[in-house]
Scaffold this active site. Structure first.
Site, PDB file in Angstrom:
ATOM      1  N   ILE A  17       2.996   5.810 -15.293  1.00 56.27           N
ATOM      2  CA  ILE A  17       1.594   5.727 -15.716  1.00 56.27           C
ATOM      3  C   ILE A  17       0.638   5.584 -14.535  1.00 56.27           C
ATOM      4  CG2 ILE A  17       2.057   4.834 -18.025  1.00 56.27           C
ATOM      5  CD1 ILE A  17       1.520   2.035 -16.997  1.00 56.27           C
ATOM      6  N   GLY A  18       1.160   5.486 -13.316  1.00 58.53           N
ATOM      7  CA  GLY A  18       0.275   5.371 -12.164  1.00 58.53           C
ATOM      8  C   GLY A  18       1.075   5.186 -10.893  1.00 58.53           C
ATOM      9  N   GLY A  19       0.350   5.117  -9.785  1.00 60.24           N
ATOM     10  CA  GLY A  19       1.042   4.919  -8.517  1.00 60.24           C
ATOM     11  C   GLY A  19       0.066   4.790  -7.376  1.00 60.24           C
ATOM     12  N   GLY A  20       0.560   4.300  -6.256  1.00 62.66           N
ATOM     13  CA  GLY A  20      -0.254   4.136  -5.065  1.00 62.66           C
ATOM     14  C   GLY A  20       0.590   4.355  -3.837  1.00 62.66           C
ATOM     15  N   ALA A  23       3.574   1.467  -4.190  1.00 56.41           N
ATOM     16  CA  ALA A  23       4.421   1.307  -5.382  1.00 56.41           C
ATOM     17  C   ALA A  23       4.019   2.292  -6.463  1.00 56.41           C
ATOM     18  CB  ALA A  23       4.306  -0.123  -5.905  1.00 56.41           C
ATOM     19  N   ASN A  24       4.946   2.501  -7.401  1.00 57.42           N
ATOM     20  CA  ASN A  24       4.669   3.280  -8.604  1.00 57.42           C
ATOM     21  C   ASN A  24       4.638   2.332  -9.793  1.00 57.42           C
ATOM     22  OD1 ASN A  24       4.536   5.870  -7.434  1.00 57.42           O
ATOM     23  ND2 ASN A  24       6.763   5.987  -7.354  1.00 57.42           N
ATOM     24  N   LYS A  40       5.645  -2.538 -12.085  1.00 59.29           N
ATOM     25  CA  LYS A  40       5.337  -1.959 -10.774  1.00 59.29           C
ATOM     26  C   LYS A  40       6.589  -2.058  -9.910  1.00 59.29           C
ATOM     27  CE  LYS A  40       1.347  -2.426  -8.676  1.00 59.29           C
ATOM     28  NZ  LYS A  40       0.196  -2.940  -7.905  1.00 59.29           N
ATOM     29  N   ASP A 134      -9.172  -5.924  -1.628  1.00 60.58           N
ATOM     30  CA  ASP A 134      -9.066  -4.482  -1.920  1.00 60.58           C
ATOM     31  C   ASP A 134      -9.754  -4.167  -3.242  1.00 60.58           C
ATOM     32  OD1 ASP A 134      -8.414  -1.860  -1.450  1.00 60.58           O
ATOM     33  OD2 ASP A 134      -6.376  -2.016  -2.212  1.00 60.58           O
TER      34      ASP A 134
END
Length: 648
Positions: A17-20, A23-24, A40, A134
Site C-alpha cells: 500500500i506504500g513505500g519510501g 521501508a515498504n 512497515k 520530517d
C-alpha cells in the site's frame, strides 16, 4: 516476495500500500484480533545496516510513546528471519500529498481544519520531547471522513537523547527544510514549526513555495528568499491565515511561534471577525543592529602614521619659516585667485561635462521583479525611491513592476530619483455576503458586482430550499470579477428520511431513533397477546415511508396481554364417616390453595359423626390453578386441582 507470507505466525501480508526510501508498507491481516493492520518492513538492502535498523526501531519507539488521536498507533515491533517490521494502525484513505493533488488549492477553512489536527499532533510530540524532523504531506494520512493521522517518525529524535543527528548529513525533505537545518544546524521544535508553515502554504495554494533544479538550489531559497504570498495563488486566503504561514516560516527561529500550541491557538482564532483583516505579519528590524565595520589594512595604518609624521615635521618647519612667509603672502593670494578664475572659465566654456551631470534615459522596467528593476535603474546611475507604490493592472502579474515616475524613455539627469509602481494584479472587488439570500437574489447581487462565474452546489440542509447557506470565497475577500469563480452552496431542504421498521424496538430505542432523525413521537398504548410489554406493536406511517424531518410518527407500544379477572369456583366435597368405633367423632380439616388462601393454612375445621357434604369456594387468577385437600383425623381422604375456567 512477501505477499501471502505470514509474519510472526500472526500477520498475513495481503498487498503493498506504500513505500519510501527506507521501508515498504503492506496491508496485512492480524489473524488473532481479526483486524486489518499496516505493517512497515525495512527494505532488504538495509537489513544488515545497523544505522538504518536503529533508525527503524527509533520510529516505533518514538511513535509508541505517543498517545494522540491524530498520530498513527503502533501495535507491535519485531524481527523474524532478517525481516524487521513495525505493525501499526491501518488508515483507509490517502496521503495528504495525494489529497492536495486531487483537491488543491483548498478552501482556507478546510485547510485550517486539517492543520489544526496536524499541529495538535506535533504539539503532543513536542510535549513529550520528540521532534518529528520530517513533516511533509507525504507523511500525513487523511481518511474518508477528513480525520488526520501523522506518521513516519523514522527520523524523529528525543530532545533528551545524546544521539541527535546534525544536519550536515541532512535527513528529511529539502522542500520542507528549515533554514537552520539547511545551513547544518540542529533540528529543533521550531524546525518542525517551519515545516508546518510550508505544509499550510501547500494546502492553500496547491504548490510548494520553493522549488529548483537541485536540492542545493532549493535549500538556498529556504535560506535567502522570503516566503511568497499565498494570496498570489489563492486570493480567498484572509490575512489572518497568511500571517500564520509568515510567522511559522520566519527565517530566524526567534521570530517563529514559540511553541506548536501557540500556532494551534492562532489557527483556532484565524476566522474570528476581529482577525480576518489584521495587518500583514512583518519582522521589525532592530534599529540598534550591529553594523559591519570595514577592515582597516596594515598598509592604510602605515600610510596614516606617515601622514601624521609629515604633519608634525611640516609644522616645525613652518614655525621656522613663518616670519619669512609673512612678506610673500599677498603675491601668493593674488596668484591663487588668478588660477581659480582661469579654471572656472575653462570649466564653463571648455569642460562643461566636469560640472554638469550627464543625461540618462529611464529604462522600461515593466514586467520585472523589484530586484531586477531597481538594479537596472541603479546601473544607469539613477536613485530608486525607497517607497514602492501599488497600482492595479489588467495585464501585468501581481508583484511585478508596472511603470516608473518619471515614465520610461524620459530623459533625466544622472542621480535623479525614480519611483517604482508595483502591480497588485487586476482590479479587485470585495465580494459581498450573499448567505441567507435565495439563490436568485444572490446571483443578481453578484452579477451587479461584476461576478459572472457563479456555480451552485445543492445540498440537503435544515434551511429552506433555495437558500444560500455558504459561499466560497467568503464575504470580504477581494477578487477579480472577470476571472474568479464564486461557488454557492444552496439548500434543497432537509433530506427525506425512510422510516425503519420499529417492531421489536423498546420505547427508549424507538424514541431515540425518531429524535436523532428530527421526527416527533406521538405515543399510544394497546394490549397485545403477542408483543411483550413496552415494545412497539405498530407504527404510522408504515416502515419504508419517506418522511421529512419534523413530521409526526405515531407509535403504539404494547401493554402486554390484557388482564382477566379472577374467577370463583365452587366445589362440593363429600366427606366420608368411617370411625373405628361407632359413634366416635372424627376431626375434619380442609386446606385450600388459591388467590386468597395458602395450602399451609386451614380453610375450615370441624367434627362429624356421619357422612357430610361441604361446598368449597376457590378464587383462581387467569393462568393460575386452584387446589384443595380434605383430611379426616390427619389422613387425606380427597384432593383436587382446579384449572382457571375458560370463557363461555
Amino acid at each position: 516476495m512477501l505477499i501471502g507470507k505470514r509474519i510472526s505466525g500472526r500477520y498475513q501480508i495481503l498487498r503493498v500500500i506504500g513505500g519510501g526510501g527506507m521501508a515498504n508498507v503492506y496491508l496485512a491481516e492480524d489473524i488473532i484480533l481479526d483486524r486489518e493492520v499496516a505493517i512497515k518492513i525495512l527494505r532488504f538492502d538495509y537489513a544488515n545496516d545497523n544505522e538504518f535498523i536503529r533508525r527503524f526501531r527509533r520510529e516505533a519507539q518514538s511513535a509508541s510513546s505517543l498517545d494522540h488521536p491524530n498520530i498513527v498507533s503502533i501495535y507491535d515491533l519485531g524481527e523474524e528471519d532478517d525481516i524487521y517490521y513495525i505493525v501499526m494502525e491501518y488508515v483507509e484513505g490517502m496521503t495528504l500529498k495525494e489529497y492536495i493533488t486531487a483537491n488543491g488549492p483548498l478552501h482556507p477553512k478546510e485547510a485550517l481544519n486539517i492543520m489544526e489536527q496536524i499541529v495538535s499532533a506535533i504539539a503532543h510530540a513536542h510535549q513529550n520531547q520528540i521532534v518529528h524532523r520530517d513533516i511533509k504531506p507525504h507523511n500525513i494520512l487523511i481518511d474518508h471522513m477528513g480525520n488526520i493521522k501523522v506518521t513516519d517518525f523514522g527520523i524523529a529524535t528525543a530532545l533528551s537523547s545524546t544521539t541527535i543527528t546534525h544536519t550536515n548529513s541532512v535527513l528529511g525533505s529539502v522542500h520542507y527544510l528549515s533554514p537552520e537545518q539547511a545551513r547544518g544546524g540542529l533540528a529543533t521544535k521550531k524546525s518542525d514549526i517551519y515545516a508546518l508553515g510550508i505544509v499550510l502554504f501547500e494546502l492553500l495554494t496547491g504548490r510548494i513555495p520553493f522549488d529548483g533544479e537541485s536540492a542545493v538550489s532549493i535549500a538556498l531559497k529556504h535560506l535567502q528568499a522570503e516566503t511568497p504570498s499565498a494570496k498570489r495563488w489563492n486570493p480567498s486566503v484572509p490575512q489572518s491565515v497568511e500571517n500564520i504561514i509568515l510567522k511559522a516560516t520566519a527565517k530566524d527561529p526567534f521570530h517563529r511561534y514559540e511553541t506548536a500550541e501557540d500556532m494551534e491557538a492562532d489557527i483556532k482564532t484565524a476566522f474570528d471577525a476581529d482577525r480576518l483583516n489584521e495587518k500583514r505579519f512583518t519582522i521589525q528590524e532592530d534599529e540598534e543592529m550591529t553594523k559591519a565595520i570595514p577592515i582597516i589594512k596594515d598598509e592604510e595604518l602605515a600610510k596614516a602614521a606617515g601622514e601624521k609624521e609629515a604633519e608634525v615635521t611640516t609644522a616645525q618647519e613652518n614655525k621656522t619659516k613663518k616670519n619669512g612667509k609673512r612678506k610673500k603672502w599677498p603675491w601668493v593670494l593674488l596668484t591663487i585667485c588668478l588660477v581659480f578664475i582661469t579654471a572656472g572659465i575653462l570649466a564653463v566654456t571648455v569642460f562643461p561635462s566636469l560640472f554638469m551631470p550627464k543625461d540618462v534615459k529611464i529604462p522600461d522596467v515593466s514586467g520585472m521583479e523589484y530586484e531586477k528593476a531597481a538594479g537596472l535603474l541603479e546601473k544607469e546611475g539613477l536613485q530608486v525611491d525607497s517607497e514602492v507604490l501599488e497600482i492595479s493592472d489588467e495585464k501585468i502579474e501581481e508583484g511585478l513592476m508596472v511603470k516608473t515616475d518619471p515614465k520610461a524613455d524620459t530623459t533625466v539627469k544622472e542621480g535623479a530619483t525614480v519611483t517604482l509602481y508595483k502591480s497588485t494584479g487586476k482590479a479587485k472587488t470585495e465580494i459581498g455576503d450573499v448567505t441567507g439570500q435565495t439563490v436568485d437574489q444572490a446571483k443578481k447581487a453578484l452579477k451587479d458586482q461584476g461576478f459572472n462565474h457563479v456555480t451552485v452546489n445543492e445540498v440537503n440542509d435544515e434551511k429552506n430550499a433555495g437558500t444560500v447557506i455558504d459561499q466560497n470565497p467568503s464575504a470580504g475577500t477581494e477578487l477579480v470579477p472577470s476571472e474568479d469563480q464564486v461557488k454557492l452552496t444552496v439548500s434543497i431542504g432537509p433530506e427525506d428520511i425512510t422510516l425503519r421498521d420499529l417492531k421489536t424496538y423498546s420505547k427508549e430505542a424507538a424514541s431515540g431513533y425518531l429524535e436523532d432523525n428530527g421526527l416527533k413521537l406521538v405515543e399510544k398504548e394497546a394490549y397485545s397477546d403477542d408483543v411483550p410489554e413496552g415494545q412497539v406493536v405498530k407504527q404510522k406511517p408504515a416502515a419504508g415511508t419517506a418522511v421529512k424531518p419534523g413530521n409526526e410518527v405515531e407509535v403504539t407500544f404494547s401493554l402486554g396481554p390484557e388482564k382477566k379477572p379472577a374467577k370463583t369456583v365452587k366445589e362440593k366435597v363429600k366427606i366420608p364417616y368411617e370411625p373405628e368405633n361407632e359413634g366416635d367423632e372424627l376431626q375434619v380439616q380442609i386446606a385450600v390453595d388459591d388467590a386468597d388462601h395458602s395450602i399451609s393454612d386451614t380453610y375450615e375445621e370441624f367434627k362429624i359423626k356421619e357422612p357430610t357434604e361441604r361446598t368449597i369456594e376457590l378464587k383462581i387468577e387467569p393462568g393460575q390453578k386452584g387446589y384443595y385437600q380434605v383430611m379426616v383425623n390427619n389422613k387425606v381422604v380427597s384432593y383436587k386441582t382446579i384449572e382457571y375456567p375458560k370463557d363461555e
